[in-house]
Design a protein around this motif. Structure first.
Motif, PDB file in Angstrom:
ATOM      1  N   ALA A   1      -0.737   1.305  -0.934  1.00  0.00           N
ATOM      2  CA  ALA A   1      -0.081   1.551   0.358  1.00  0.00           C
ATOM      3  C   ALA A   1       1.298   0.904   0.386  1.00  0.00           C
ATOM      4  CB  ALA A   1      -0.953   1.011   1.488  1.00  0.00           C
ATOM      5  N   ALA A   2       1.398  -0.308  -0.163  1.00  0.00           N
ATOM      6  CA  ALA A   2       2.698  -0.977  -0.225  1.00  0.00           C
ATOM      7  C   ALA A   2       3.640  -0.243  -1.169  1.00  0.00           C
ATOM      8  CB  ALA A   2       2.515  -2.423  -0.672  1.00  0.00           C
ATOM      9  N   ALA A   3       3.093   0.246  -2.289  1.00  0.00           N
ATOM     10  CA  ALA A   3       3.920   0.994  -3.241  1.00  0.00           C
ATOM     11  C   ALA A   3       4.447   2.282  -2.618  1.00  0.00           C
ATOM     12  CB  ALA A   3       3.121   1.306  -4.499  1.00  0.00           C
ATOM     13  N   PHE A   4       3.643   2.916  -1.768  1.00  0.00           N
ATOM     14  CA  PHE A   4       4.052   4.147  -1.090  1.00  0.00           C
ATOM     15  C   PHE A   4       5.333   3.915  -0.286  1.00  0.00           C
ATOM     16  CE2 PHE A   4       3.968   6.882   2.678  1.00  0.00           C
ATOM     17  CZ  PHE A   4       3.830   8.134   2.110  1.00  0.00           C
ATOM     18  N   ILE A   5       5.339   2.846   0.521  1.00  0.00           N
ATOM     19  CA  ILE A   5       6.525   2.538   1.317  1.00  0.00           C
ATOM     20  C   ILE A   5       7.648   2.006   0.441  1.00  0.00           C
ATOM     21  CG2 ILE A   5       7.424   0.999   3.115  1.00  0.00           C
ATOM     22  CD1 ILE A   5       5.857   3.384   4.153  1.00  0.00           C
ATOM     23  N   GLY A   6       7.292   1.221  -0.580  1.00  0.00           N
ATOM     24  CA  GLY A   6       8.311   0.689  -1.475  1.00  0.00           C
ATOM     25  C   GLY A   6       9.065   1.780  -2.210  1.00  0.00           C
ATOM     26  N   VAL A   7       8.335   2.793  -2.675  1.00  0.00           N
ATOM     27  CA  VAL A   7       8.985   3.911  -3.365  1.00  0.00           C
ATOM     28  C   VAL A   7       9.828   4.722  -2.384  1.00  0.00           C
ATOM     29  CG1 VAL A   7       8.570   6.089  -4.578  1.00  0.00           C
ATOM     30  CG2 VAL A   7       7.275   4.042  -5.201  1.00  0.00           C
TER      31      VAL A   7
ATOM     32  N   VAL B   1       5.744  -6.258   4.564  1.00  0.00           N
ATOM     33  CA  VAL B   1       4.668  -7.247   4.426  1.00  0.00           C
ATOM     34  C   VAL B   1       3.505  -6.928   5.363  1.00  0.00           C
ATOM     35  CG1 VAL B   1       4.059  -9.684   4.568  1.00  0.00           C
ATOM     36  CG2 VAL B   1       6.315  -9.012   3.724  1.00  0.00           C
ATOM     37  N   ALA B   2       3.792  -6.719   6.638  1.00  0.00           N
ATOM     38  CA  ALA B   2       2.731  -6.488   7.611  1.00  0.00           C
ATOM     39  C   ALA B   2       1.879  -5.254   7.294  1.00  0.00           C
ATOM     40  CB  ALA B   2       3.324  -6.385   9.020  1.00  0.00           C
ATOM     41  N   PRO B   3       2.469  -4.099   6.940  1.00  0.00           N
ATOM     42  CA  PRO B   3       1.618  -2.940   6.633  1.00  0.00           C
ATOM     43  C   PRO B   3       0.636  -3.191   5.493  1.00  0.00           C
ATOM     44  CG  PRO B   3       3.855  -2.209   7.031  1.00  0.00           C
ATOM     45  CD  PRO B   3       3.895  -3.706   7.003  1.00  0.00           C
ATOM     46  N   MET B   4       1.072  -3.856   4.426  1.00  0.00           N
ATOM     47  CA  MET B   4       0.150  -4.141   3.318  1.00  0.00           C
ATOM     48  C   MET B   4      -0.950  -5.086   3.767  1.00  0.00           C
ATOM     49  SD  MET B   4       0.845  -5.722  -0.483  1.00  0.00           S
ATOM     50  CE  MET B   4      -0.567  -6.055  -1.557  1.00  0.00           C
ATOM     51  N   MET B   5      -0.595  -6.109   4.521  1.00  0.00           N
ATOM     52  CA  MET B   5      -1.602  -7.071   4.970  1.00  0.00           C
ATOM     53  C   MET B   5      -2.571  -6.450   5.964  1.00  0.00           C
ATOM     54  SD  MET B   5      -0.701  -9.419   3.028  1.00  0.00           S
ATOM     55  CE  MET B   5      -2.024 -10.515   3.511  1.00  0.00           C
ATOM     56  N   ILE B   6      -2.088  -5.501   6.768  1.00  0.00           N
ATOM     57  CA  ILE B   6      -2.974  -4.793   7.701  1.00  0.00           C
ATOM     58  C   ILE B   6      -4.050  -4.045   6.931  1.00  0.00           C
ATOM     59  CG2 ILE B   6      -3.067  -2.811   9.277  1.00  0.00           C
ATOM     60  CD1 ILE B   6      -0.345  -3.766  10.364  1.00  0.00           C
ATOM     61  N   VAL B   7      -3.628  -3.298   5.920  1.00  0.00           N
ATOM     62  CA  VAL B   7      -4.582  -2.513   5.130  1.00  0.00           C
ATOM     63  C   VAL B   7      -5.566  -3.429   4.426  1.00  0.00           C
ATOM     64  CG1 VAL B   7      -4.822  -0.919   3.198  1.00  0.00           C
ATOM     65  CG2 VAL B   7      -2.961  -0.614   4.845  1.00  0.00           C
TER      66      VAL B   7
ATOM     67  N   ILE C   1      -3.549   9.470  -8.047  1.00  0.00           N
ATOM     68  CA  ILE C   1      -2.547   8.781  -7.246  1.00  0.00           C
ATOM     69  C   ILE C   1      -2.407   7.356  -7.753  1.00  0.00           C
ATOM     70  CG2 ILE C   1      -1.930   7.949  -4.955  1.00  0.00           C
ATOM     71  CD1 ILE C   1      -3.442  10.306  -3.782  1.00  0.00           C
ATOM     72  N   THR C   2      -1.251   7.048  -8.272  1.00  0.00           N
ATOM     73  CA  THR C   2      -0.893   5.705  -8.712  1.00  0.00           C
ATOM     74  C   THR C   2       0.528   5.431  -8.228  1.00  0.00           C
ATOM     75  OG1 THR C   2       0.038   6.471 -10.815  1.00  0.00           O
ATOM     76  CG2 THR C   2      -2.329   5.969 -10.784  1.00  0.00           C
ATOM     77  N   ALA C   3       0.966   4.194  -8.387  1.00  0.00           N
ATOM     78  CA  ALA C   3       2.350   3.884  -8.023  1.00  0.00           C
ATOM     79  C   ALA C   3       3.323   4.700  -8.868  1.00  0.00           C
ATOM     80  CB  ALA C   3       2.613   2.392  -8.186  1.00  0.00           C
ATOM     81  N   SER C   4       2.981   4.914 -10.143  1.00  0.00           N
ATOM     82  CA  SER C   4       3.845   5.695 -11.027  1.00  0.00           C
ATOM     83  C   SER C   4       3.929   7.153 -10.595  1.00  0.00           C
ATOM     84  CB  SER C   4       3.326   5.618 -12.470  1.00  0.00           C
ATOM     85  OG  SER C   4       3.228   4.284 -12.893  1.00  0.00           O
TER      86      SER C   4
END
Length: 457
Positions: free
Chosen positions: A396-402, A187-193, A29-32
């Motif tokens: 986690a941020a990449a998951f939502i970003g994608v 922003v908030a979800p990444m900072m939470i994790v 599992i990677t951003a790619s």
């Protein structure tokens, strides 16, 4: 004959992407890999199924399908889908070359991920604590000022059927603050994790408390939109993080399990939102929303440009329009007005839709290369250090970003959708490390001077 050939080309490109995912990116599992998986799951076989068997699913769909230009629309869309998959792979491979040493370290750490403990900085970061607490206070104050609790209670007390709730949601749902929406979405979800994992690893209870406060204000923000998807995606994101804490494998069992979890989250939400819907109907509605609806939106863009409207050549991009002193005309408004002739409605689609609107095939190629390169850059920057708290937060941020890339333009997903957030964090962390090195260097240079004057006295 030509149309059939373009379907073959699109199918071959989808097949190549699947082979590339399995044999080139490795089962990790990677951003790619997240990017390739999302593209394959939504715009791979479901795209072919939609175009050949399930279309039309709406009045607009039928209008496009019966138009005299439909054959040309299909050709353009099929070739763009093929170019997208090939160009995304090209973007990933470009970064493999440009950041070869980081990619090599990343691959070594990914193979050892399952056995690695979660690591965090040994030093407690007051900056991280301040950012998390500041975000929680900002979101809490905005929710109080805008009366989000009252909005939620009003929605729950709306009598009547689903149409009454839809009318209430359109009138009252969501904040009017752009900054608040950006923070809540990405922003908030990444900072939470990041904060929760760092606080747990360092046994820093104040940081854990700040993270918990941010969780509550973020959940309120997502519920206040009165839409089902934001809250469900937040739960999926947290489940994704939970899996990464223990394993980083990508195979058919994980894919099936992830799809099953997604269905188990969304189907009950659909049943709660639409009274009287049984499980079978909810499952069908899930397929419609996840696959048919996304591909239908894409068809609306390709059906509009350039057969009914001219390519926009940058007027769809706010900063380009501002730079050239043009009127900014968002494509989601233009497409909605063309097909529905109604104000206040929007039609959003995946990133190549806006690329096509602006720059035709060239836009599809360039945007896809950039998307692949950005995701690979996230991998190279964060995953080369192994299983760290910030690496898990970046994924986690990449998951939502994608995910946002699947439903919006590339600039939107980069700026407000969360895809560019990990790279911004990496830049800030790099600046911080450089400043600390300079401070240590100045302190080391000062020591001999003090000793020298002391010796000479």
């Amino acid at each position: 004959m030509i149309i059939s050939l373009t379907y073959v080309v699109a199918a071959l490109a989808i097949y190549v992407a699947a082979i590339y995912l399995v044999y080139r990116l490795e089962p990790r599992i990677t951003a790619s890999s997240i990017l390739i998986c999302f593209l394959f799951l939504i715009y791979g076989p479901p795209y072919i199924a939609y175009m050949l068997f399930r279309r039309p699913i709406s009045a607009v769909d039928y209008l496009i399908s019966s138009s005299v230009d439909f054959d040309q629309v299909v050709i353009g869309q099929n070739l763009s889908i093929a170019l997208m998959f090939v160009s995304v792979i090209a973007g990933i491979e470009l970064l493999n070359v440009l950041m070869a040493s980081s990619i090599l370290k990343m691959q070594e750490n990914l193979r050892a991920w399952n056995k690695q403990p979660l690591t965090s900085s040994s030093k407690r970061s007051l900056a991280l604590f301040s950012v998390v607490l500041g975000l929680a206070i900002f979101m809490g104050w905005t929710s109080y000022r805008e009366g989000h609790f009252q909005t939620l209670s009003g929605y729950l007390s709306v009598p009547g059927d689903e149409f009454a709730k839809i009318a209430y949601r359109q009138q009252h749902g969501g904040s009017q603050s752009y900054l608040y929406n950006c923070v809540a979405a990405s922003v908030a979800p990444m900072m939470i994790v990041w904060a929760a994992l760092a606080g747990w690893a360092q046994r820093w209870w104040a940081l854990l408390a700040a993270a918990a406060l941010l969780v509550m204000t973020t959940l309120l923000a997502k519920l206040e939109t009165l839409n089902k998807a934001p809250s469900a995606l937040f739960l999926l994101q947290l489940g994704f993080v939970g899996y990464l804490l223990f394993r980083n494998n990508l195979n058919w069992r994980i894919a099936v399990g992830g799809l099953a979890v997604t269905i188990l989250i969304f189907v009950p939400i659909f049943q709660l939102a639409i009274p009287g819907m049984n499980a079978t109907e909810a499952l069908g509605f899930f397929y419609y929303r996840a696959f048919d609806y996304s591909n239908a939106a894409l068809l609306e863009y390709f059906g509009a440009f350039p057969w009914r409207l001219h390519h926009m050549w940058g007027a769809n991009i706010r900063w380009v329009a501002t730079l050239l002193n043009w009127d900014w005309t968002p494509s989601y408004d233009v497409v909605a007005r063309l097909w529905r002739s109604a104000e206040g409605t929007h039609t959003t689609a995946m990133f190549i839709a806006d690329a096509w609107v602006d720059f035709s095939y060239a836009g599809v190629v360039i945007y896809s290369i950039v998307a692949g390169a950005v995701c690979r850059a996230i991998d190279a920057v964060f995953l080369k250090e192994g299983k760290t708290t910030v690496a898990v937060a970046a994924l986690a941020a990449a998951f939502i970003g994608v995910y946002n890339l699947m439903i919006s333009a590339l600039p939107t997903s980069m700026l407000s959708g969360g895809l560019g957030l990990p790279l911004i964090v990496a830049l800030l962390l790099g600046i911080g490390k450089r400043l600390r090195r300079e401070e240590r260097g100045e302190a080391a240079d000062a020591v001999p001077i003090v000793l020298e004057t002391g010796t000479g006295s």
